[in-house]
Design a protein around this motif. Sequence first.
Motif, mmCIF file in Angstrom:
data_model
loop_
_atom_site.group_PDB
_atom_site.id
_atom_site.type_symbol
_atom_site.label_atom_id
_atom_site.label_comp_id
_atom_site.label_asym_id
_atom_site.label_seq_id
_atom_site.Cartn_x
_atom_site.Cartn_y
_atom_site.Cartn_z
ATOM 1 N N ALA A 85 0.831 -1.216 0.000
ATOM 2 C CA ALA A 85 0.000 0.000 0.000
ATOM 3 C C ALA A 85 0.861 1.259 0.000
ATOM 4 O O ALA A 85 0.566 2.234 -0.694
ATOM 5 C CB ALA A 85 -0.929 0.001 1.206
ATOM 6 N N VAL A 86 1.942 1.240 0.772
ATOM 7 C CA VAL A 86 2.829 2.405 0.812
ATOM 8 C C VAL A 86 3.713 2.458 -0.429
ATOM 9 O O VAL A 86 3.786 3.481 -1.122
ATOM 10 C CB VAL A 86 3.702 2.376 2.091
ATOM 11 N N ASN A 87 4.391 1.345 -0.708
ATOM 12 C CA ASN A 87 5.441 1.378 -1.727
ATOM 13 C C ASN A 87 4.924 1.410 -3.158
ATOM 14 O O ASN A 87 5.551 2.047 -4.011
ATOM 15 C CB ASN A 87 6.375 0.182 -1.541
ATOM 16 N N LEU A 88 3.818 0.749 -3.443
ATOM 17 C CA LEU A 88 3.293 0.789 -4.807
ATOM 18 C C LEU A 88 2.119 1.748 -4.936
ATOM 19 O O LEU A 88 2.156 2.674 -5.763
ATOM 20 C CB LEU A 88 2.872 -0.603 -5.283
ATOM 21 N N THR A 89 1.074 1.556 -4.126
ATOM 22 C CA THR A 89 -0.090 2.440 -4.245
ATOM 23 C C THR A 89 0.301 3.885 -3.988
ATOM 24 O O THR A 89 -0.146 4.801 -4.688
ATOM 25 C CB THR A 89 -1.203 2.008 -3.281
ATOM 26 N N GLY A 90 1.153 4.118 -2.988
ATOM 27 C CA GLY A 90 1.619 5.470 -2.718
ATOM 28 C C GLY A 90 2.333 6.070 -3.912
ATOM 29 O O GLY A 90 2.134 7.243 -4.253
ATOM 30 N N THR A 91 3.159 5.273 -4.573
ATOM 31 C CA THR A 91 3.868 5.747 -5.769
ATOM 32 C C THR A 91 2.888 6.042 -6.896
ATOM 33 O O THR A 91 3.018 7.055 -7.603
ATOM 34 C CB THR A 91 4.908 4.705 -6.220
ATOM 35 N N GLU A 92 1.899 5.191 -7.074
ATOM 36 C CA GLU A 92 0.892 5.445 -8.115
ATOM 37 C C GLU A 92 0.136 6.748 -7.834
ATOM 38 O O GLU A 92 -0.208 7.486 -8.784
ATOM 39 C CB GLU A 92 -0.066 4.262 -8.193
ATOM 40 N N ASN A 93 -0.112 7.040 -6.576
ATOM 41 C CA ASN A 93 -0.766 8.307 -6.230
ATOM 42 C C ASN A 93 0.120 9.499 -6.577
ATOM 43 O O ASN A 93 -0.368 10.540 -7.037
ATOM 44 C CB ASN A 93 -1.112 8.324 -4.741
ATOM 45 N N ILE A 94 1.428 9.357 -6.352
ATOM 46 C CA ILE A 94 2.379 10.412 -6.727
ATOM 47 C C ILE A 94 2.356 10.633 -8.239
ATOM 48 O O ILE A 94 2.330 11.778 -8.719
ATOM 49 C CB ILE A 94 3.803 10.050 -6.262
ATOM 50 N N LEU A 95 2.364 9.551 -8.999
ATOM 51 C CA LEU A 95 2.363 9.667 -10.462
ATOM 52 C C LEU A 95 1.095 10.357 -10.954
ATOM 53 O O LEU A 95 1.151 11.219 -11.856
ATOM 54 C CB LEU A 95 2.494 8.286 -11.101
ATOM 55 N N ALA A 96 -0.043 9.989 -10.380
ATOM 56 C CA ALA A 96 -1.310 10.613 -10.790
ATOM 57 C C ALA A 96 -1.288 12.112 -10.503
ATOM 58 O O ALA A 96 -1.753 12.920 -11.323
ATOM 59 C CB ALA A 96 -2.474 9.938 -10.058
ATOM 60 N N ALA A 97 -0.754 12.501 -9.354
ATOM 61 C CA ALA A 97 -0.687 13.920 -9.007
ATOM 62 C C ALA A 97 0.296 14.663 -9.904
ATOM 63 O O ALA A 97 0.067 15.825 -10.268
ATOM 64 C CB ALA A 97 -0.284 14.082 -7.544
#
Length: 345
Positions: A85-97
């Motif tokens: 949740a932190v390492n992948l989903t968090g990164t995907e949220n960064i990319l979307a932003a």
Amino acid sequence: MKKNILITGGQGFVGRALVDRFADLGHAVTCADINDKPFRGDVRFVKLDIRDKAAVHAALAGIDSVIHNASLVHTKHNRVEDVWAVNLTGTENILAACTAHRIPRLVYISSASAVYEGKDIENGDETLPYSSISQAPYADSKIAAEKRVLAFSGTGPTLACAIRPHVIFGAGDNRFVPAILDKVKAGKLKRAVGNRDKLSDFTYISNLVDAVVAAEDRLVPGSPAGGQAYFITNGEPMAFFDFIEKLILELGYPPIRGKVPYWLAYGVAAAAEALDTLKGGTLNAENGLTRFSVRYMVTHHYYNIAKAKRDLGWTPKVSLAEGIRLTVDELVRRQPALRIGTRAA
């Protein structure tokens, strides 16, 4: 040129060093972390859980560059959902932003473990494939996140690259070196694992920060850095327990004598992980006793840093010997009682 730079995970060892450097260079820095306690007056501090997509979107508004350093380092085989949740989903949220706000630059702090399969890596370079086997939730999730970042680069307004350090140490370390010192003070570091004939890379903190600064500066149209991964180390491979011994000798402790066979250390680590899993799994409390870390101690894993030197114009400035001295000096300055006797030669 002054830029608005946001650093995720800015309260940790690496993150704080990044915050300090970019702020010292005159940039407008935002430190984004689940802990928002200020540690300098010229930096903006934001409480941010990168698993929260809406919060990430809000935090990245008006940013020119993102240094994505936040991750959950956890090499046990438990708490898998939390790690992903932190390492992948968090990164995907960064990319979307980044896409939503048309942010030009993203530097992702990855890991050299992305290519590690439990076997020897000698002078490995960036042509090595990603690991094809599962080593630990941390490594697996970092691989998935790095793949997303590199594939994302250049598909929209953002150029991105990945920095792959290995065994980071230095002044301010709150994980690796303190765990070593806890063991040596308790008399639990008298033997090495294996034969001490396998070489590992280490990365002094300021050398890593230099590389990140160089990468952020070079993420411009036409640069070779976009979409690339870079190994960043001191370029001075050394046996893992030789490094540990140099560190503790600086503090006046005796050298490491004897050895523990790999099979025994691995078995103890497996049992410790199993017990930890039964208790629900503890985060950030590994102290080197996991199957993943034990495998690291008995295999070669050192990397070629020529690509980073060429593309980023970077070179490690602080040697391994100097890095160890600086680390010990800073530790002793804060805790004089750590040094016993006379400093070893």
